[in-house]
Design an enzyme around this catalytic site. Sequence first.
Site, PDB file in Angstrom:
ATOM      1  N   THR A 162       0.889  -1.169   0.000  1.00 57.88           N
ATOM      2  CA  THR A 162       0.000   0.000   0.000  1.00 57.88           C
ATOM      3  C   THR A 162       0.920   1.209   0.000  1.00 57.88           C
ATOM      4  O   THR A 162       2.106   1.069   0.291  1.00 57.88           O
ATOM      5  CB  THR A 162      -0.873   0.008   1.290  1.00 57.88           C
ATOM      6  N   ARG A 194     -13.667  -7.212  -2.999  1.00 62.54           N
ATOM      7  CA  ARG A 194     -13.158  -7.019  -1.627  1.00 62.54           C
ATOM      8  C   ARG A 194     -12.642  -5.583  -1.452  1.00 62.54           C
ATOM      9  O   ARG A 194     -11.897  -5.079  -2.279  1.00 62.54           O
ATOM     10  CB  ARG A 194     -12.038  -8.019  -1.345  1.00 62.54           C
ATOM     11  N   VAL A 195     -13.030  -4.946  -0.375  1.00 68.45           N
ATOM     12  CA  VAL A 195     -12.530  -3.611  -0.049  1.00 68.45           C
ATOM     13  C   VAL A 195     -11.701  -3.725   1.226  1.00 68.45           C
ATOM     14  O   VAL A 195     -12.113  -4.381   2.185  1.00 68.45           O
ATOM     15  CB  VAL A 195     -13.700  -2.621   0.154  1.00 68.45           C
ATOM     16  N   GLY A 196     -10.530  -3.100   1.232  1.00 68.04           N
ATOM     17  CA  GLY A 196      -9.661  -3.158   2.402  1.00 68.04           C
ATOM     18  C   GLY A 196      -9.876  -1.997   3.354  1.00 68.04           C
ATOM     19  O   GLY A 196     -10.872  -1.272   3.278  1.00 68.04           O
ATOM     20  N   ASP A 197      -8.927  -1.808   4.231  1.00 69.09           N
ATOM     21  CA  ASP A 197      -9.015  -0.749   5.245  1.00 69.09           C
ATOM     22  C   ASP A 197      -8.638   0.627   4.698  1.00 69.09           C
ATOM     23  O   ASP A 197      -9.067   1.652   5.231  1.00 69.09           O
ATOM     24  CB  ASP A 197      -8.075  -1.065   6.406  1.00 69.09           C
ATOM     25  N   THR A 233      -0.813   0.135   6.877  1.00 68.55           N
ATOM     26  CA  THR A 233      -0.539  -0.913   5.894  1.00 68.55           C
ATOM     27  C   THR A 233      -0.481  -2.273   6.589  1.00 68.55           C
ATOM     28  O   THR A 233       0.026  -2.372   7.714  1.00 68.55           O
ATOM     29  CB  THR A 233       0.772  -0.647   5.111  1.00 68.55           C
ATOM     30  N   GLY A 234      -0.981  -3.284   5.900  1.00 71.10           N
ATOM     31  CA  GLY A 234      -1.083  -4.631   6.462  1.00 71.10           C
ATOM     32  C   GLY A 234      -2.453  -5.173   6.124  1.00 71.10           C
ATOM     33  O   GLY A 234      -3.284  -4.444   5.564  1.00 71.10           O
TER      34      GLY A 234
END
Length: 319
Positions: A175, A203-206, A226-227
């Site tokens: 990221t 899929r949506v991330g943080d 990030t992660g």
Amino acid sequence: MASKIALALHGGCGTLPVDELTAAEWAESRDHIADALRAGWDILRRGGSALDAVEATVVILENSPHFNAGHGAALNAAEQHELDSAIMDGATLGAGAVAGAGRIRNPVKAARALLERGDAIMLIGPSADAFAGSAGLEIVDNSYFTTARRIEMLRRMRAHAASGTSASEGEKHGTVGAVALDRAGHLAAATSTGGYTNKPPGRVGDSPLIGIGTYARDGACAVSCTGMGEYFMRNVAGHEIASQMRLAGRSLKEATHTMVFDTIGKQYGIGAGLCAVDGQGHIEVPFNTVGMYRGFVTADGDCHVGTHAELECRGRWDQ
Ligand code: ASP
């Protein structure tokens, strides 16, 4: 009284082990980090806003093939790129975000344009792409984002899935993000990502979620994470760090290190990192992985760039 200025960025904690790339490739990635810092720093030192600085910083990282955002973003399980980005203004708590975008060359610019329009905080998928086009932003074919490295990472992730072996952080994800403090004392944060390699479509991330992967609040801090986003979501990471500072009196260092090493790292045993700055110009870039692309310019103007444990000093920059 004019505030100190400060700027920090990360290029993801999904950094490959040193021996996987050539010395020239690592050097180029560090140069791109320095270029990104320079873009943001020049805005801050001329008295520009933290918001403009984080956007300009992230644009440079999105344009580099070395990071999992924009050109060079991860491929999902359908061999497509679905890009997430957000930006937040700590002065107003104004924010903009796009998720699952497929055609916006610089997703962070679309997030910023949405912040300015103000009638929605997040747009998704084709609607995000259409909005960016109508805002005059550059639209590209989805294949623009593909690089040979990301094709290789998808191949490896599929091989790991088939054989039951575990993937390295560098194979999985990455990221980019930036945080800044401007002369008016305002904070801002921005994040952009392709998410994790082989992620399910949709899929949506943080990263595009305000208060999780991206958060800025004057009087507390600006954070970009990030992660593996699912764990940051469960712990509402960005907002939690700011709340620990505002309500429990924790320092930036205490709040960010607790999140990365204890709340996420120890609890779930996964790779995590972030960049953060507070209203005094303190900077933190904690990570628990083999490396994290990162760079920062302190309130004294000292510039540092790194990919793994060591940091390279790039001199004292004019303020
Ligand atoms: N946080 C990103 C996501 O989950 C991935 C990463 O930072 O490595 O989409």
